[in-house]
Structure formats: structure tokens, C-alpha cells
Design an enzyme around this catalytic site. Structure first.
Site, mmCIF file in Angstrom:
data_model
loop_
_atom_site.group_PDB
_atom_site.id
_atom_site.type_symbol
_atom_site.label_atom_id
_atom_site.label_comp_id
_atom_site.label_asym_id
_atom_site.label_seq_id
_atom_site.Cartn_x
_atom_site.Cartn_y
_atom_site.Cartn_z
ATOM 1 N N LYS A 171 0.849 -1.215 0.000
ATOM 2 C CA LYS A 171 0.000 0.000 0.000
ATOM 3 C C LYS A 171 0.874 1.250 0.000
ATOM 4 C CE LYS A 171 -1.700 1.617 4.033
ATOM 5 N NZ LYS A 171 -1.449 3.043 4.348
ATOM 6 N N ASN A 172 1.893 1.260 0.837
ATOM 7 C CA ASN A 172 2.658 2.506 1.025
ATOM 8 C C ASN A 172 3.656 2.758 -0.095
ATOM 9 O OD1 ASN A 172 1.122 2.897 3.253
ATOM 10 N ND2 ASN A 172 2.717 2.383 4.736
ATOM 11 N N CYS B 84 -4.692 12.244 12.382
ATOM 12 C CA CYS B 84 -5.480 11.017 12.514
ATOM 13 C C CYS B 84 -5.230 10.473 13.925
ATOM 14 C CB CYS B 84 -5.099 10.017 11.438
ATOM 15 S SG CYS B 84 -3.381 9.608 11.472
ATOM 16 N N ARG C 186 0.373 14.493 12.612
ATOM 17 C CA ARG C 186 0.741 14.311 11.198
ATOM 18 C C ARG C 186 0.997 15.651 10.484
ATOM 19 N NH1 ARG C 186 -1.007 9.045 9.875
ATOM 20 N NH2 ARG C 186 0.667 9.050 8.329
ATOM 21 N N ASP D 74 4.751 0.531 11.863
ATOM 22 C CA ASP D 74 3.524 -0.102 11.353
ATOM 23 C C ASP D 74 3.379 -1.546 11.807
ATOM 24 O OD1 ASP D 74 3.638 1.626 8.137
ATOM 25 O OD2 ASP D 74 3.053 2.268 10.149
ATOM 26 N N ARG E 15 -8.552 -0.654 4.441
ATOM 27 C CA ARG E 15 -7.709 0.377 3.818
ATOM 28 C C ARG E 15 -6.362 -0.206 3.419
ATOM 29 N NH1 ARG E 15 -6.181 4.585 7.508
ATOM 30 N NH2 ARG E 15 -4.931 5.077 5.689
HETATM 31 C C1 EPZ Z 1 4.179 6.939 6.013
HETATM 32 O O1 EPZ Z 1 3.429 7.979 6.566
HETATM 33 C C2 EPZ Z 1 3.255 5.724 5.980
HETATM 34 N N1 EPZ Z 1 2.065 6.015 5.162
HETATM 35 C C3 EPZ Z 1 2.824 5.347 7.402
HETATM 36 O O2 EPZ Z 1 2.052 4.151 7.313
HETATM 37 C C4 EPZ Z 1 4.073 5.058 8.225
HETATM 38 O O3 EPZ Z 1 3.700 4.750 9.541
HETATM 39 C C5 EPZ Z 1 4.982 6.292 8.205
HETATM 40 O O4 EPZ Z 1 5.317 6.629 6.828
HETATM 41 C C6 EPZ Z 1 6.282 6.060 8.954
HETATM 42 O O5 EPZ Z 1 6.958 4.968 8.400
HETATM 43 C C7 EPZ Z 1 2.173 5.995 3.822
HETATM 44 O O6 EPZ Z 1 3.230 5.781 3.260
HETATM 45 C C8 EPZ Z 1 0.901 6.250 3.050
HETATM 46 P P1 EPZ Z 1 6.231 10.327 8.091
HETATM 47 P P2 EPZ Z 1 4.036 9.505 6.541
HETATM 48 O O7 EPZ Z 1 6.116 11.620 7.347
HETATM 49 O O8 EPZ Z 1 4.926 9.676 5.382
HETATM 50 C C9 EPZ Z 1 6.663 13.536 11.488
HETATM 51 C C10 EPZ Z 1 0.212 2.742 7.714
HETATM 52 O O9 EPZ Z 1 -0.272 2.238 8.742
HETATM 53 N N2 EPZ Z 1 6.571 14.526 10.397
HETATM 54 O O10 EPZ Z 1 7.392 9.436 7.785
HETATM 55 O O11 EPZ Z 1 2.887 10.433 6.709
HETATM 56 C C11 EPZ Z 1 5.348 12.792 11.702
HETATM 57 O O12 EPZ Z 1 4.487 13.528 12.551
HETATM 58 C C12 EPZ Z 1 0.660 4.190 7.735
HETATM 59 O O13 EPZ Z 1 0.382 2.148 6.631
HETATM 60 C C13 EPZ Z 1 6.822 15.864 10.699
HETATM 61 O O14 EPZ Z 1 7.097 16.215 11.842
HETATM 62 O O15 EPZ Z 1 4.897 9.490 7.872
HETATM 63 C C14 EPZ Z 1 5.809 11.507 12.329
HETATM 64 O O16 EPZ Z 1 6.018 11.713 13.703
HETATM 65 C C15 EPZ Z 1 0.466 4.839 9.085
HETATM 66 N N3 EPZ Z 1 6.737 16.779 9.690
HETATM 67 C C16 EPZ Z 1 7.165 11.256 11.655
HETATM 68 O O17 EPZ Z 1 7.563 12.516 11.105
HETATM 69 C C17 EPZ Z 1 6.416 16.418 8.401
HETATM 70 O O18 EPZ Z 1 6.371 17.307 7.516
HETATM 71 C C18 EPZ Z 1 7.135 10.228 10.526
HETATM 72 O O19 EPZ Z 1 6.138 10.640 9.647
HETATM 73 C C19 EPZ Z 1 6.162 15.051 8.128
HETATM 74 C C20 EPZ Z 1 6.255 14.125 9.143
#
Ligand code: EPZ
Length: 420
Positions: free
Chosen positions: A22-23, A115, A120, A306, A398
Site C-alpha cells: 500500500k505505502n 489522525c 501528522r 507499522d 484500507r
Molecule cells: C508513512 O506515513 C506511511 N504512510 C505510514 O504508514 C508510516 O507509519 C509512516 O510513513 C512512517 O513509516 C504511507 O506511506 C501512506 P512520516 P508519513 O512523514 O509519510 C513527522 C500505515 O499504517 N513529520 O514518515 O505520513 C510525523 O508527525 C501508515 O500504513 C513531521 O514532523 O509518515 C511523524 O512523527 C500509518 N513533519 C514522523 O515525522 C512532516 O512534515 C514520521 O512521519 C512530516 C512528518
């Protein structure tokens, strides 16, 4: 609204085939916006998030067809304003921002909601787009970007907990059509980001350092159509491995990339789960007694956030104390209160959950809250004595393709009921 009815206590036995990730497929679908030519993507999982992203691409003007795991997209003529309600509903849709800015030099997308697992933010996404020359404004829930000129730049994408997966995807995609060279420091190294980079390269993008924390993208004039097969879903594979362990079963997992699962396999090994590679497949079975194991979630190649909820179920069955620390998201313990309903003894201390494992789990009605928490509740229901009803299963749909069918094929007593 569907629920899953599970009669627990049956050891899972048999073979399971892992679907596309998915990701990986979500950002790859967004990347098809970077060209007016047709793109073909295979091993696309049948998930509601994928269908949703297809709707978003279509709402931007792309022609989208998805049949039997094969997606065809032709984004010949597209607009830069995404449908507010559609985009707001799925966090992953934020990754259309980079492609729209690159292709059209302007974009308006709704701010993705937070969420249940955390706030996020997208500050790092916007920092990267601004460094490339994007002028950003936020009004009435939209992020609006105007970028008459996209200029390559050096961008540090490290945030408070390491890098950002979709932030890296967005900036990498935007940089493919920028003028000059972009260097992304502290880029995410997740296999899904690597898969996206490989798809972009197939489209004619010039990217080096793929899989490393330093990505160098040399902008090109335009990208062309490409064909690509999506990488297997390492999180689904981990979920089925843990399902075999918690039900004391024996499951052969086909089609996973075992090299993407090192941190998870290492922790399962430490916990006493027996695993045997057979070619590209993995046989997982419960060995003797489970041992309590401490885990901290980290960016790849560390233990994936995850898989944290699913691993907690295994620890609830391992006699002794284990400490599970969540370093990526600030609120990813929604599953703890529901696992307590099934008899688990878990205390939350800040970013850590202290699991007093070894208590017998007994079935009860539980409520799913997010994708991976729902998976954890299904695993707990499979392991618990008696019946468990997991409500709000749309969370599960999802991100897991036909999970109830795949589990039934392994002998699980699980059925989907429609609770209107
Ligand atoms: C991706 O989300 C995945 N989703 C998530 O999977 C996964 O948990 C996550 O990466 C971490 O591996 C998809 O790929 C669709 P991040 P993403 O930006 O990219 C902070 C699932 O269950 N952050 O790597 O949105 C954020 O708050 C889902 O399949 C900032 O601070 O995650 C978090 O604490 C859930 N500023 C950390 O970084 C930003 O601009 C990691 O978030 C962006 C993120």
C-alpha cells in the site's frame, strides 16, 4: 459497517501470498501525474485506499482504470486543484502535491487531517517545496503553491523523529522536473521510497543514492510513461508472520522481500519464533515458549512503527515483562485499551507500553481505530479463547487485501458480518 467475527484458538496452517505494498503504490499512483503518457502499474493491491487515490487522480482529470491488480493511468490533461473532501479524507493523498507543482507549477490541495495516531504535520513537505522555489500560502484549509520556476536545491528533510516518508516522496517527485540538481539530505530509506524512486527512474528521472539518506536528483525537461511492478508489502508479511506465532501455527509466506523484514525477523527470532527460509519464501512457526522482548520503533531499517501494534499482541502472550517504545508517532497506542478488553495487562508510560505478558486472552467485542491497531485486534482475536467481534473493519480494508479470506484459507474461523 462491517465487522469481523472471529472464533479464536485455531492454529493457522498453510500458505499465504503477500500482496503489493500500500505505502509504495500510493506515491507511485501520484507519480503518474508527472507525465501525460500512459503508465502501467502491476501487483496493485485491492484496497480502499488505492481505490480512493484512483478517484483523486480522476478528479484531477486523469484517465484511470484498475482491473485485476493492473492500474493504467494517463494524466494527459490535469488541473492543479484537488477535490477538498476527497483529499482531506486520506492522509496519503498529500503526495500529489509534489507532482502537481512539478507538472503544472501550481497546486491547491487540502491540508491532510491528523489522525488517531498523531498530529501528522506537513512542515517538512512544505519546507522542501519552498526550497525548490514554491511560494506557499494556506487558506480555507487549502495549501496553495505557485512555482513559476522550480530550481534544484540542497534540502535537509530531517525532522524531530528522523526523516519523513511521504515528505521524501513529495520532494523527490517535485525535483525530477526542477531545473538543476537537488540534494535531499536525511531522506527516508524505506523500501517504499526506493520503489517510488525506481518507478521515477523508469519514467526517465535521474536519481542517485536510492535507498540511502542522501538522494541526488538531476532535473529533466519531461518524463515519459513507464511500466512497474509494486514491491511486496513488508507490513502485511510481518502481520502474517506474527499471526502464525500467536496462534501456535505453521505458515509459509510467499512473495515477501525478506531483505525488507530484517528488523522484524530479528525481534521474532529473539522472542523464540522459529523461522526457516525456503528459497524466497519463509516458513514461520511457534517454537517453544515465547520470550519477552523489548522493541523501539525507528525509521527504516529499524523496527517499523507499522508493526508495533501487531508485535504487542505477541508480547502479550510471552510470559514476562516487555517494553515497547513508539518513537515515530506520538499517539500510536490506541490498540492498548482494546487489547485490555481481551485480558492483556499493558500499562502506558509516556512513549512506552509496558506489557506484562503471559495472561490468557479471552474473546470480547472490540473497536478498531486505525489500520494497524485493527490488525492487532484481529491477531488477538485469533489467539484468544472464545469469540471476538472486531467492529469498524473499514480501517482494516484500507491496508490489507482480503485479509479475512487469506486468514480463512489458513484455517481461521473468521467471517465478515455486515452491521448496518
Ligand atoms: C508513512 O506515513 C506511511 N504512510 C505510514 O504508514 C508510516 O507509519 C509512516 O510513513 C512512517 O513509516 C504511507 O506511506 C501512506 P512520516 P508519513 O512523514 O509519510 C513527522 C500505515 O499504517 N513529520 O514518515 O505520513 C510525523 O508527525 C501508515 O500504513 C513531521 O514532523 O509518515 C511523524 O512523527 C500509518 N513533519 C514522523 O515525522 C512532516 O512534515 C514520521 O512521519 C512530516 C512528518
Amino acid at each position: 459497517m462491517d465487522s469481523l467475527l472471529i472464533k479464536g484458538g485455531v492454529p493457522l496452517r498453510g500458505e499465504v501470498h503477500i500482496s503489493g505494498a500500500k505505502n509504495a503504490v500510493l506515491p507511485i499512483m501520484a507519480a503518474t501525474l508527472l507525465t501525460g503518457e500512459e503508465c502501467v502499474v502491476r501487483r496493485v493491491p485491492d484496497l480502499s485506499d488505492v481505490a480512493f487515490m484512483g478517484k483523486i487522480l480522476a478528479s484531477l482529470g486523469a484517465e484511470v482504470t484498475l482491473r485485476d491488480g493492473e492500474l493504467r493511468v494517463r494524466a494527459a490533461k490535469i488541473k492543479g486543484v484537488g477535490d477538498y473532501d476527497l483529499i482531506r479524507k486520506m492522509r496519503g493523498s498529500i503526495c500529489i502535491l509534489g507532482p502537481l507543482v512539478a507538472r503544472l507549477r501550481q497546486a491547491s490541495v487540502s491540508l491532510p487531517g491528523g489522525c488517531v495516531i498523531g498530529s501528522r504535520p506537513i512542515d517538512l513537505h512544505l519546507k522542501g517545496i519552498a526550497r525548490l522555489g514554491g511560494k506557499i500560502s494556506i487558506d480555507s484549509g487549502y495549501v496553495r503553491v505557485k512555482a513559476p520556476k522550480l530550481q534544484g536545491a540542497e534540502i535537509f528533510l530531517g525532522g524531530r523523529v528522523g526523516s519523513t516518508v511521504l515528505g521524501t516522496a513529495n520532494i523527490m517527485m517535485a525535483a525530477t522536473l526542477a531545473e538543476g540538481v537537488t540534494v535531499i539530505e536525511s531522506a527516508a530509506c524505506e523500501p517504499e521510497v526506493v520503489d517510488l524512486a525506481n518507478f521515477l527512474i523508469a519514467m526517465g528521472a535521474r536519481i542517485s543514492g536510492v535507498g540511502s539518506p542522501t538522494l541526488t536528483i538531476t532535473g529533466v525537461k519531461e518524463l515519459h510513461g513507464a511500466e512497474h511492478e509494486v514491491v511486496p508489502d513488508r507490513i502485511e508479511a510481518a502481520t502474517f508472520a506474527i499471526a502464525a506465532a500467536v496462534t501456535k501455527g505453521e505458515v509459509m509466506i510467499h512473495g515477501a522481500r525478506l531483505d525488507h523484514l530484517q528488523a522484524v525477523l530479528e525481534k521474532l527470532r529473539e522472542a523464540g519464533v522459529k523461522m526457516e527460509r525456503q528459497g524466497a519464501s519463509l516458513l514461520v512457526k511457534r517454537g517453544g515458549r515465547l520470550k519477552p522482548v523489548d522493541v523501539t520503533t525507528l525509521p527504516y531499517p529499524g523496527f517499523p512503527t507499522d508493526v508495533q501494534a501487531q508485535f504487542m499482541v505477541l508480547m502479550a502472550m510471552s510470559r514476562g515483562i516487555s517494553i515497547i517504545t513508539e518513537r515515530i508517532f506520538e499517539a500510536r497506542f490506541m490498540h492498548v485499551s482494546e487489547l485490555a478488553r481481551l485480558g492483556a495487562d499493558i500499562a502506558i508510560e509516556g512513549p512506552s507500553a509496558i506489557v506484562k505478558g503471559g495472561l490468557p486472552l479471552s474473546g470480547a467485542p472490540v473497536m478498531a481505530s486505525d489500520l494497524r491497531a485493527s490488525a492487532a485486534l484481529v491477531l488477538a482475536g485469533l489467539a484468544a479463547a472464545g469469540s471476538t467481534q472486531v467492529n469498524r473493519v473499514y480501517h482494516l480494508d484500507r491496508g490489507y487485501e482480503k485479509i479475512d479470506q487469506k486468514l480463512r484459507q489458513l484455517g481461521a474461523r473468521i467471517e465478515r458480518v455486515n452491521e448496518t
